[in-house]
Design an enzyme around this catalytic site. Structure first.
Site, mmCIF file in Angstrom:
data_model
loop_
_atom_site.group_PDB
_atom_site.id
_atom_site.type_symbol
_atom_site.label_atom_id
_atom_site.label_comp_id
_atom_site.label_asym_id
_atom_site.label_seq_id
_atom_site.Cartn_x
_atom_site.Cartn_y
_atom_site.Cartn_z
ATOM 1 N N GLY B 96 53.719 -12.413 13.489
ATOM 2 C CA GLY B 96 53.949 -11.865 14.827
ATOM 3 C C GLY B 96 55.223 -11.063 14.760
ATOM 4 O O GLY B 96 55.364 -10.207 13.901
ATOM 5 N N SER B 128 53.726 -13.454 6.745
ATOM 6 C CA SER B 128 54.408 -12.364 7.464
ATOM 7 C C SER B 128 55.749 -12.849 8.050
ATOM 8 O O SER B 128 56.640 -13.226 7.281
ATOM 9 C CB SER B 128 53.440 -11.812 8.514
ATOM 10 N N ALA B 129 55.914 -12.902 9.351
ATOM 11 C CA ALA B 129 57.179 -13.389 9.926
ATOM 12 C C ALA B 129 57.507 -14.791 9.416
ATOM 13 O O ALA B 129 58.675 -15.118 9.164
ATOM 14 C CB ALA B 129 57.096 -13.387 11.453
ATOM 15 N N HIS B 165 54.384 -7.346 4.149
ATOM 16 C CA HIS B 165 53.590 -6.116 4.361
ATOM 17 C C HIS B 165 54.239 -4.933 3.643
ATOM 18 O O HIS B 165 54.273 -3.823 4.190
ATOM 19 C CB HIS B 165 53.465 -5.774 5.856
ATOM 20 N N GLU B 200 50.414 -6.573 0.746
ATOM 21 C CA GLU B 200 49.390 -7.400 1.397
ATOM 22 C C GLU B 200 48.385 -7.913 0.367
ATOM 23 O O GLU B 200 47.799 -7.119 -0.381
ATOM 24 C CB GLU B 200 48.683 -6.582 2.483
#
Lengths: 241, 241
Positions: B96, B128-129, B165, B200
């Site tokens: 997010g 990700s985060a 990413h 990714e």
């Protein structure tokens, strides 16, 4: 309420692909400097990109404006930076990293003097990070948080936020990172400030209460809770607040 | 010094283009959960993307892990969030916005409990985060600063920063905004922490002192003052600190 004497160019980028720095803005700048007999410009290089020194960055801007016969002084050379802003006839804040710029402006207590100078009619040019600080906060920057400023608040000489270098989604991309539009929508899950996405080549020409979109592109307007819309060039965007 | 019992998957993204969430990690997760008889997972949805609620986000992860027969509980449902982390058998922090996530973790004083849980052997999955917070700071996130955390510091269970990413420069692009590589280079004008750019599909499989790069891509390594290099899959990247 004090008269609003703003006189600004708020540009998405300093440089267009294949052009020299500020080349696409030189005609507009020449007319401002000539009409107002402006002979010197205070440059704020604090966003400095790519590790060049403040002096090198200032030199680069001096070179870019050479044809306008204007003296460019960097704020880093000034004894008293607040007075430098108060006494300037014209101020230019260049691009780079918005976190770095905002940290320096807060550390030197320059955000409020900058706001006052702009409202009292000192000509202001911002490009990229230098345009982001015209909004209410720097929270719609694309930059990496490589330094931590004490506050994300900026000058608020515009009643909304700027997203500089606005980029449309890349068609057919398989990358799963968020598009710019998704990021700004997420901003609006926590904030109600409108955002103006300025594509490269676009700029705002602000005079008093007028804020006219200039350049070859439309701009993308984001407001909390509604679908984004496009605003055409030559429109006054001052309703956006 | 306490034994280092880390057991982690630190992934660039939750979802690959055209796949379901976590699909490409299910085999690896199944083997972890089966071998350790893990029946429940604590989900941290604080980065919540796109304005969905914490409960909706938790439900989505429950659905994604349905085939593994594991109970997914969201930390937002817990009375005592610190104890929830201390008692968890497995923890997953989803993606997010990293600013939103880090603000919540600091506000709830969860950064240190998370670090301790990971070092004492609680299985940790980050995407990700949720992977960015494994580094020393969140200062190499790609996200917009839509909220202001009290500190950019993160768990430091890895001795470097993650850029999730990670995106190679787009050939022939005429956009003048900085490439990812330029942004990370600028990070290194103010910081000496190494940065691992995870494309990714890439992830780190961390066990004790080992940190093995997995997935189909090489990863890009950035260190202050030297040219970036590529690290091949199946390499131990723990030297990077």
């Amino acid at each position: 309420m004090r008269a609003n004497q703003r006189d600004m160019i708020v540009a998405s980028t300093s440089t267009l692909h294949g052009q020299r720095p500020l080349e696409y803005l030189l005609d507009e700048l020449k007319s401002v400097f000539t009409n107002q007999s402006i002979k010197s410009l205070l440059f704020i290089p604090f966003a400095r990109p790519g590790g060049i020194t403040h002096d090198q960055y200032t030199q680069k801007i001096g070179d870019a404006l050479k044809s306008l016969d204007i003296e460019v002084k960097g704020i880093q050379q000034m004894q008293n930076t607040v007075e430098a802003i108060q006494n300037a006839k014209a101020i230019f804040t260049g691009g780079g990293n918005t976190f770095v710029l905002v940290k320096q402006l807060h550390d030197h207590k320059l955000m409020q003097p900058l706001r006052e100078a702009i409202y009292s009619g000192t000509f202001y040019l911002g490009t990229s990070a230098g345009s982001n600080i015209c909004g209410l906060t720097m929270q719609t920057t694309n930059d990496m948080p490589i330094l931590q400023p004490t506050s994300f608040k900026t000058t608020g000489v515009l009643g909304y936020n700027i997203n500089a270098h606005y980029l449309d989604p890349i068609e057919g991309s398989q990358h799963m990172g968020e598009t710019r539009e998704q990021r700004i929508k997420e901003f609006h899950t926590y904030n109600s400030v409108p955002v103006l996405g300025l594509r490269e080549g676009s700029y705002l020409r602000v005079k008093g209460t007028e804020e006219i979109l200039k350049g070859p592109h439309s701009a993308r307007v984001f407001k909390a809770g509604v679908e984004p819309t496009e605003i055409q060039t030559d429109t006054d965007v001052s309703f956006l607040k």
